[in-house]
Write a protein that holds these residues in place. Structure first.
Motif, short mmCIF file in Angstrom:
data_model
loop_
_atom_site.label_atom_id
_atom_site.label_comp_id
_atom_site.label_asym_id
_atom_site.label_seq_id
_atom_site.Cartn_x
_atom_site.Cartn_y
_atom_site.Cartn_z
N THR A 268 -32.85 9.33 -12.88
CA THR A 268 -32.97 8.16 -13.75
C THR A 268 -32.90 6.86 -12.96
OG1 THR A 268 -30.58 8.25 -14.07
CG2 THR A 268 -31.93 9.37 -15.70
N LEU A 269 -33.48 5.82 -13.56
CA LEU A 269 -33.49 4.49 -12.94
C LEU A 269 -32.82 3.50 -13.89
CD1 LEU A 269 -37.22 4.51 -11.86
CD2 LEU A 269 -35.30 4.66 -10.31
N ASP A 270 -32.19 2.49 -13.32
CA ASP A 270 -31.55 1.45 -14.14
C ASP A 270 -32.56 0.73 -15.03
OD1 ASP A 270 -29.11 2.05 -13.08
OD2 ASP A 270 -29.15 0.47 -11.56
N SER A 271 -33.82 0.66 -14.56
CA SER A 271 -34.84 -0.09 -15.30
C SER A 271 -35.42 0.69 -16.47
CB SER A 271 -35.96 -0.51 -14.34
OG SER A 271 -36.44 0.61 -13.63
N VAL A 272 -35.00 1.97 -16.66
CA VAL A 272 -35.51 2.80 -17.75
C VAL A 272 -34.46 2.85 -18.87
CG1 VAL A 272 -36.22 5.12 -18.44
CG2 VAL A 272 -36.96 4.20 -16.24
N ILE A 273 -34.88 2.54 -20.11
CA ILE A 273 -33.93 2.57 -21.23
C ILE A 273 -33.95 3.91 -21.96
CG2 ILE A 273 -33.91 0.09 -21.63
CD1 ILE A 273 -35.89 0.52 -23.93
N GLY A 274 -35.00 4.69 -21.81
CA GLY A 274 -35.06 5.97 -22.49
C GLY A 274 -36.29 6.77 -22.12
N TYR A 275 -36.30 8.04 -22.54
CA TYR A 275 -37.42 8.94 -22.28
C TYR A 275 -37.86 9.58 -23.59
CZ TYR A 275 -35.99 8.59 -17.38
OH TYR A 275 -35.67 8.11 -16.14
N GLN A 276 -39.16 9.82 -23.71
CA GLN A 276 -39.70 10.57 -24.84
C GLN A 276 -40.31 11.86 -24.31
OE1 GLN A 276 -42.52 7.92 -26.71
NE2 GLN A 276 -40.93 6.87 -27.91
N VAL A 277 -39.96 12.98 -24.93
CA VAL A 277 -40.49 14.28 -24.53
C VAL A 277 -41.38 14.79 -25.66
CG1 VAL A 277 -39.96 16.62 -23.79
CG2 VAL A 277 -38.43 14.73 -23.15
N LEU A 278 -42.68 14.84 -25.44
CA LEU A 278 -43.65 15.37 -26.39
C LEU A 278 -44.02 16.78 -25.98
CD1 LEU A 278 -46.02 12.29 -26.77
CD2 LEU A 278 -44.73 13.31 -28.63
N TYR A 279 -44.07 17.72 -26.94
CA TYR A 279 -44.46 19.09 -26.58
C TYR A 279 -45.21 19.73 -27.75
CZ TYR A 279 -40.29 20.32 -29.33
OH TYR A 279 -39.37 20.45 -30.33
N GLY A 280 -46.16 20.56 -27.38
CA GLY A 280 -46.96 21.25 -28.39
C GLY A 280 -47.69 22.42 -27.77
N PRO A 281 -48.05 23.46 -28.58
CA PRO A 281 -48.73 24.64 -28.04
C PRO A 281 -50.17 24.34 -27.64
CG PRO A 281 -48.59 24.77 -30.43
CD PRO A 281 -47.83 23.54 -30.03
N LEU A 282 -50.65 25.09 -26.66
CA LEU A 282 -52.04 24.99 -26.22
C LEU A 282 -52.77 26.29 -26.58
CD1 LEU A 282 -51.67 23.41 -22.65
CD2 LEU A 282 -52.57 22.31 -24.70
N PRO A 283 -53.98 26.26 -27.15
CA PRO A 283 -54.60 25.03 -27.68
C PRO A 283 -53.97 24.69 -29.03
CG PRO A 283 -56.02 26.90 -28.09
CD PRO A 283 -54.84 27.45 -27.33
N GLY A 284 -54.12 23.47 -29.47
CA GLY A 284 -53.55 23.07 -30.75
C GLY A 284 -53.31 21.58 -30.80
#
Length: 367
Positions: free
Chosen positions: A301-317
């Motif tokens: 992590t970095l001080d300049s980052v306030i948060g993370y988003q994790v997107l996930y989905g099946p392939l294909p779809g």
């Protein structure tokens, strides 16, 4: 490249022993070499002297003080043909390198770059030594075979740093190395920055003070907000200092003021621009995969980052789920998945500045 003050003279083999094609390639190389520099009376100035039967100055140091005009002047330079009287050209360079007539400046570093096919019809050793005795740093680029012993003696020492043998078509290979070496010479006696990151840089300067009572006052501030100036004292024994906790993509005005009871030294100033924010995440790793879950982790992590988003989905779809993770963590577990399925996982870093940076990886659940 700014805040680099020096006179840079090209000694260009313009004789009949050089083909038109070789001459044009050397002109391209010269321009590539100087292209990143800032030009002007407080920056780099450049001149060209032709090696021919009679040496000729193409233009004086102070004529072209912008990238555009200098580039055009180099392109317009015409080959003179004639004999390869390098010794004469070196003697001529010695007269012009320190003269007002040629636009040269007193008390700035002098650099000579001699581009040659390796041959000369007259003696070069004596006039070259006179130039070096006057403080000129000599770099030699030989595009022919040449005499290694003669050229290594002519170049500044050590020859492995100041002498290059390279085919004319391979000149771009040495451009950055030679430019960096020229920059070292030009900046050796000036305040300058190295190891620049998005939040720090290291300042270096020549040794000026030695008394225990002497010290430096260092002042620095963003150029668009000089009211935020910070000041600190530095021991006279130091010649470098790292500044940290700086803003990314910001230009800082830096002044180093030597405080001595014995001598007066003028302040040295420079401008340094920090890099853009570090890329995060730098990598995405998938581990501990089971039939219904897996573990996702990413770069520290970095001080300049306030948060993370994790997107996930099946392939294909087209179905996508979102997990949000605060900026202090760099991993999460993704659950409620289908077994024996490939998923596309994308981690996006959200910076305090509003910028975003994403990176993706594939993950497979077990049967």
């Amino acid at each position: 490249i700014s805040n680099s003050e020096g006179d840079l003279l090209f000694l260009l083999d313009s004789s009949g022993s050089v083909s038109y094609y070789e001459f044009s390639r050397v002109k391209e190389f010269m321009w590539d070499l100087v292209r990143p520099f800032s030009f002007g009376p407080k920056d780099v100035q450049t001149s060209i002297i032709h090696i021919s039967t009679t040496p000729t100055m193409e233009f004086p140091f102070d004529r072209y003080l912008s990238s555009g005009t200098l580039q055009q002047a180099i392109r317009d330079t015409q080959q003179l043909m004639g004999d390869t009287n390098t010794g004469k050209a070196l003697s001529y360079a010695k007269e012009k390198f320190f003269s007002d007539e040629a636009g040269a400046r007193p008390d700035v570093p002098k650099v000579l770059v001699w581009v040659t096919d390796g041959f000369s019809t007259d003696d070069i050793s004596e006039p070259m030594q006179l130039l070096k005795d006057m403080g000129v740093t000599v770099f030699i680029v030989s595009t022919g075979r040449g005499n290694y012993l003669e050229l290594s003696a002519a170049a500044s020492q050590p020859p492995e740093k100041h002498l290059h043998f390279v085919d004319v078509d391979d000149l771009p290979i040495i451009t950055k190395e030679l430019r960096d070496a020229i920059l070292d010479v030009i900046q050796a006696n000036r305040l300058h920055a190295v190891d620049i990151t998005s939040s720090s840089f290291r300042l270096m300067w020549p040794k000026l003070l030695s008394q225990e009572t002497d010290y430096y006052t260092l002042e620095y501030a963003p150029i668009d907000d000089l009211a935020r100036k910070r000041t600190q004292q530095v021991s006279g024994a130091h010649t470098s200092l790292t500044l940290s906790n700086l803003a990314p993509e910001t230009t800082y005005e830096v002044a180093l003021i030597p405080e001595s009871n014995v001598h007066y030294f003028p302040p040295q100033t420079t401008r340094v621009t920090t890099l853009a924010e570090e890329i995060s995440p730098a990598q995405v790793l998938i581990s501990e995969s089971g039939p219904y879950s897996f573990h996702v982790s990413w770069a520290p992590t970095l001080d300049s980052v306030i948060g993370y988003q994790v997107l996930y989905g099946p392939l294909p779809g087209n179905s996508v789920e979102l997990l949000e993770v605060d900026g202090e963590h760099n991993s999460t577990v993704v659950e409620n998945l289908a077994p024996n399925t490939t998923y596309l996982v994308t981690v996006t870093a959200i910076y305090k500045s509003g910028k975003e940076k994403s990176l993706s990886a594939k993950a497979c659940t077990q049967e």
